[in-house]
Design an enzyme around this catalytic site. Structure first.
Site, PDB file in Angstrom:
ATOM      1  N   LYS A  26       0.766  -1.615  -0.313  1.00  0.00           N
ATOM      2  CA  LYS A  26       0.325   0.122  -0.046  1.00  0.00           C
ATOM      3  C   LYS A  26       0.745   1.508  -0.069  1.00  0.00           C
ATOM      4  CE  LYS A  26      -3.837  -1.803   2.863  1.00  0.00           C
ATOM      5  NZ  LYS A  26      -3.914  -3.309   2.501  1.00  0.00           N
ATOM      6  N   HIS A  55      -3.966   1.534   4.826  1.00  0.00           N
ATOM      7  CA  HIS A  55      -3.859   3.258   3.728  1.00  0.00           C
ATOM      8  C   HIS A  55      -3.031   3.655   5.569  1.00  0.00           C
ATOM      9  CE1 HIS A  55      -5.160   1.456   0.431  1.00  0.00           C
ATOM     10  NE2 HIS A  55      -3.440   1.967  -0.151  1.00  0.00           N
ATOM     11  N   SER A  97      -8.032   3.449  -2.256  1.00  0.00           N
ATOM     12  CA  SER A  97      -7.401   3.381  -0.937  1.00  0.00           C
ATOM     13  C   SER A  97      -8.940   3.465  -0.268  1.00  0.00           C
ATOM     14  CB  SER A  97      -7.150   4.405   0.218  1.00  0.00           C
ATOM     15  OG  SER A  97      -7.491   4.497   0.947  1.00  0.00           O
ATOM     16  N   MET A  98      -9.897   2.251   0.420  1.00  0.00           N
ATOM     17  CA  MET A  98     -11.265   2.632   0.898  1.00  0.00           C
ATOM     18  C   MET A  98     -11.020   3.563   1.566  1.00  0.00           C
ATOM     19  SD  MET A  98     -12.785   0.312  -0.643  1.00  0.00           S
ATOM     20  CE  MET A  98     -13.963  -0.723   0.498  1.00  0.00           C
ATOM     21  N   GLY A  99     -10.266   3.628   2.245  1.00  0.00           N
ATOM     22  CA  GLY A  99     -10.469   5.416   3.783  1.00  0.00           C
ATOM     23  C   GLY A  99      -9.964   6.502   2.702  1.00  0.00           C
TER      24      GLY A  99
END
Length: 128
Positions: A26, A55, A97-99
């Site tokens: 990541k 992340h 990144s999901m966040g």
């Protein structure tokens, strides 16, 4: 007479890219800027490490270090993944990144090219 702010001087010494020596991991694109509202200096940096489960693990560690002096502030402007193959001298940037959402991989690629000038550095928006 041109004067450089303390924040700009600090930012000039921050490596543009710091990633693991090999593997798939990541990464985050971090915008570093001055805490002083009248100082508009800023720099984007790339950080990528295999030890990070999320992340946010990368961002939190890097921002904590950079913000510790009270002069700089950080914001994560996105993330993704990096595949680093040192034997083939290739780096590929992709995903999101999901966040934090998808980083601007074109910016990240330019930062990586400056750190690895003899590498083939590519990117695309495919994958996670």
């Amino acid at each position: 007479m041109c004067t450089q702010t303390r924040a700009a001087a600090l930012m000039a010494n921050i490596p543009q890219a710091d990633i693991d020596p090999s593997g798939v991991f990541k990464y985050v694109l971090i915008r570093v800027h001055s805490k002083d509202a009248e100082d508009d200096s800023e720099v984007d940096i790339v950080r990528g490490y295999g030890r990070a489960e999320f992340h946010a693990d990368i961002y939190e560690k890097v921002s904590e270090e950079l913000e510790s002096g009270g002069i700089l502030d950080c914001e994560c402007v996105g993330g993704g993944r990096i595949k680093h193959d040192p034997e083939a001298k290739k780096i590929h940037v992709y995903g999101y990144s999901m966040g934090y959402g998808r980083a601007n991989h074109a910016v990240a690629t330019e930062k990586l090219k400056s750190r690895y000038p003899d590498y083939e550095v590519t990117w695309d928006n495919e994958g996670y």
